[in-house]
Scaffold this active site. Structure first.
Site, PDB file in Angstrom:
ATOM      1  N   ASN A   1      42.859  79.761  11.147  1.00  0.00           N
ATOM      2  CA  ASN A   1      41.866  78.825  11.670  1.00  0.00           C
ATOM      3  C   ASN A   1      41.775  77.578  10.799  1.00  0.00           C
ATOM      4  OD1 ASN A   1      39.733  77.510  12.788  1.00  0.00           O
ATOM      5  ND2 ASN A   1      38.247  79.135  12.523  1.00  0.00           N
ATOM      6  N   ASP A   2      41.157  77.701   9.642  1.00  0.00           N
ATOM      7  CA  ASP A   2      40.921  76.527   8.802  1.00  0.00           C
ATOM      8  C   ASP A   2      42.208  75.769   8.464  1.00  0.00           C
ATOM      9  OD1 ASP A   2      38.210  76.898   8.752  1.00  0.00           O
ATOM     10  OD2 ASP A   2      38.232  78.105   6.926  1.00  0.00           O
TER      11      ASP A   2
END
Lengths: 102, 464
Positions: B393-394
């Site tokens: 994600n990040d």
């Protein structure tokens, strides 16, 4: 004037840091996990200190306090040596190249 | 055996350890490297036993303990699943740390055998060296235990912070230095024990404020510490194999920590002082709400990928949690049968330890020449049809490039948004560890696949 042996050990230490620096930068990032497990295994060479500590002293009283700590350290380091090298081997055995026939 | 000959053998094993690390520069040479390491260890242990030359009761005990430890280690090494590798490494670090503490204790209690002087009158230099070894070893031990508990999920992965934390750590550090000085002056035994006790405490306090996704840094750091502890003991025992190994391991861990910090664009101290994830999410999660997302299912994803000419897979920690690596490989196999070119993109801090994703993919029989590091593949996203983000994600969040206000601003990210379409396998829209919303979820070309990573991947394979 004589040089203290400590200086020689310090020289080995400093030079080994440099060797480590260059060798580790050349490790491919995909093998960073095996790098950690193998460094783990080799740092257990501390077992040599544990062996000396465990076997030192009078034969008739092998279980002196300092011997006991030596034996305990032997167990811990042995777990690490066998575990570390074997798990590294297991991981490295999985890294395969693309098969030619594909 | 003479002391000189012994020292030469230790030097040989030190060199073999260097070759062991050197072998890791490529997968082909790595297995031989590991073998060198084993020989180096065998030499070190063998000559030490020979040099003592005492083959009586003690020796039998030595073999027994060696076998006990060895079988435990071998058992763990064969049984451990590859997804549990981070906690295994943390656990192993703790053992090195504790072993260093124990050796330091025996040297302190029985200094004659190591030629360090006599109880109550130990050489000052040796005392400093063993204090350092013991203190760093103790910090490594408890720190690694905490890291192990967090990685294993036995303890919450979120940072634990409290008021005055940094002040307490600083104060304890000062006390440790004071204790060493006082110990050198008085040689009192209780000072040595307090030194170890406080170091145990410092190890706990250092690691509890660090959150789950910062674990790659923590593990590397503890790796480094275990090396310095070994080196400290090496100086005490005047053993070059230990000094060389300690220096190698110490610098190796330090370099890995550096690489991990760079992968997150954070300074080492920023990570160590911790508390990042905890402070951010409260303020950020409110601002973004109710944006439309495109929701897809396995058939949509299969259709998209089947008609693509190239697909890049971006795995993250979520893949490890869902144990989806084998399912992923099967999906890729069917894609390849359809003539799709597939490669894998790995972010330096994907997962919970350096190289975590690579090992998992290798376990699933993904050839390592299909797996690429960030800088080698990032330009390819612009020419790729589908990016399949599974459990990451990040590390894909474009906000790192655009918003200077964002806590991850400046972090190198995979340019997933440049590919024609993005498939995001995720359980929900919840933000990642950094607590920031990912812009990608709401983009035109993004299709969200809300499901468990493994199940979704298996379903896609079925529809292919």
């Amino acid at each position: 004037m004589e040089i203290d042996p400590f200086i020689f050990r310090l020289s080995i230490f400093i030079l080994a840091i440099f060797v480590g620096y260059y060798v580790v930068w050349s490790v491919t990032p995909s093998l960073h996990t095996p790098l950690m497990s193998v460094t783990n295994a080799i740092s257990s060479v501390i077992i040599v200190g544990a062996i000396v500590a465990a076997l030192a002293g009078d034969n008739n009283k092998i279980f002196d306090t300092s011997n006991i700590f030596g034996f305990l350290a032997i167990i811990l380091a042995a777990v690490n040596i066998f575990g570390g090298f074997l798990v590294t081997h297991r991981m490295l055995a999985m890294y395969k190249k693309k098969r030619k026939d594909k | 055996m003479s002391a000189n000959l012994l020292a030469i053998f230790y030097l040989v094993s030190g060199v073999l350890f260097i070759l062991a690390l050197r072998g890791l520069s490529s997968p082909e040479t790595s297995r031989r490297g590991n073998f060198y390491g084993i020989i180096g260890m065998a030499i070190a242990i063998g000559v030490t036993i020979l040099s003592i030359g005492n083959f009586s009761t003690g020796f039998v005990f030595l073999l027994v303990f060696l076998l006990i430890g060895g079988s435990i280690g071998a058992f763990i090494a064969f049984k451990i699943p590859m997804t549990a590798m981070p906690e295994l490494v943390a656990g192993f670090h703790s053992l090195v740390g504790l072993a260093a503490v124990f050796v330091a204790i025996s040297a302190f209690l029985n200094p004659e055998v190591f030629n360090l002087g006599f109880p109550g009158n130990i050489k000052i230099a040796s005392l400093i060296e063993m204090s350092l070894g013991a203190a760093i070893g103790a910090i490594t031990f408890t720190g690694s235990v905490i890291a192990f508990l967090k990685l294993r999920g036995l303890m919450s992965g979120s940072p634990i912070t409290f008021l005055g934390q940094h002040f307490i750590n600083l104060a304890l550090g000062v006390i440790l230095i004071g204790l060493v000085i006082y110990l050198c002056n008085t040689q009192k035994e209780y000072l040595f024990w307090s030194l170890i006790a406080i170091s145990f405490l410092v190890g706990v306090l250092l690691i509890i404020p660090i959150g789950g996704a910062d674990m790659p840094v923590v593990i590397s750091m503890l790796n480094s510490y275990s090396g310095w502890a070994a080196a400290g003991i090496g100086f005490t025992l005047e053993n070059s194999a230990l000094i060389i190994t300690g220096a190698l391991v110490g610098s190796s861990g330090a370099i890995l920590s550096y690489i991990m910090c760079k992968g997150m664009n954070r300074s080492f101290f920023n990570v160590i002082l911790g508390g990042w994830g905890a402070t951010e999410d409260s303020s950020k999660s409110v601002s973004k709400e109710q944006k439309p997302v495109k929701n897809g299912n396995a058939d949509d994803a299969a259709f998209l990928m089947k008609n693509a000419s190239s697909v890049i897979i971006v795995p993250g920690y979520g893949m490890a949690v869902a144990q989806a690596q084998h399912a992923l490989r099967e999906m890729v196999d069917s894609l390849k049968k359809n003539g799709v070119k597939v490669s894998y993109a790995i972010h330096p801090v994907a997962g919970r330890m350096p190289g975590h994703m690579n090992v998992l993919l290798a376990e699933a029989n993904v050839p390592y020449d299909e797996v690429f590091e960030l800088e080698d593949i990032n330009n390819d996203f612009a020419n790729c049809d589908v990016a399949y983000v599974i459990g990451a994600n990040d590390v894909t969040n474009p906000v790192a490039k655009t918003d200077p206000q964002s806590p991850i601003y400046g972090m190198p990210i995979l340019d997933v948004e440049k590919s024609k379409s993005v498939l995001f396998v995720k359980r929900s829209l919840s933000p990642g560890y950094a607590g920031i919303d990912n812009d990608l979820f709401y983009r035109e070309n993004t299709l969200m696949l809300f499901a468990d990573a493994k199940k979704m991947t298996e379903e896609i394979t079925k529809s292919l």
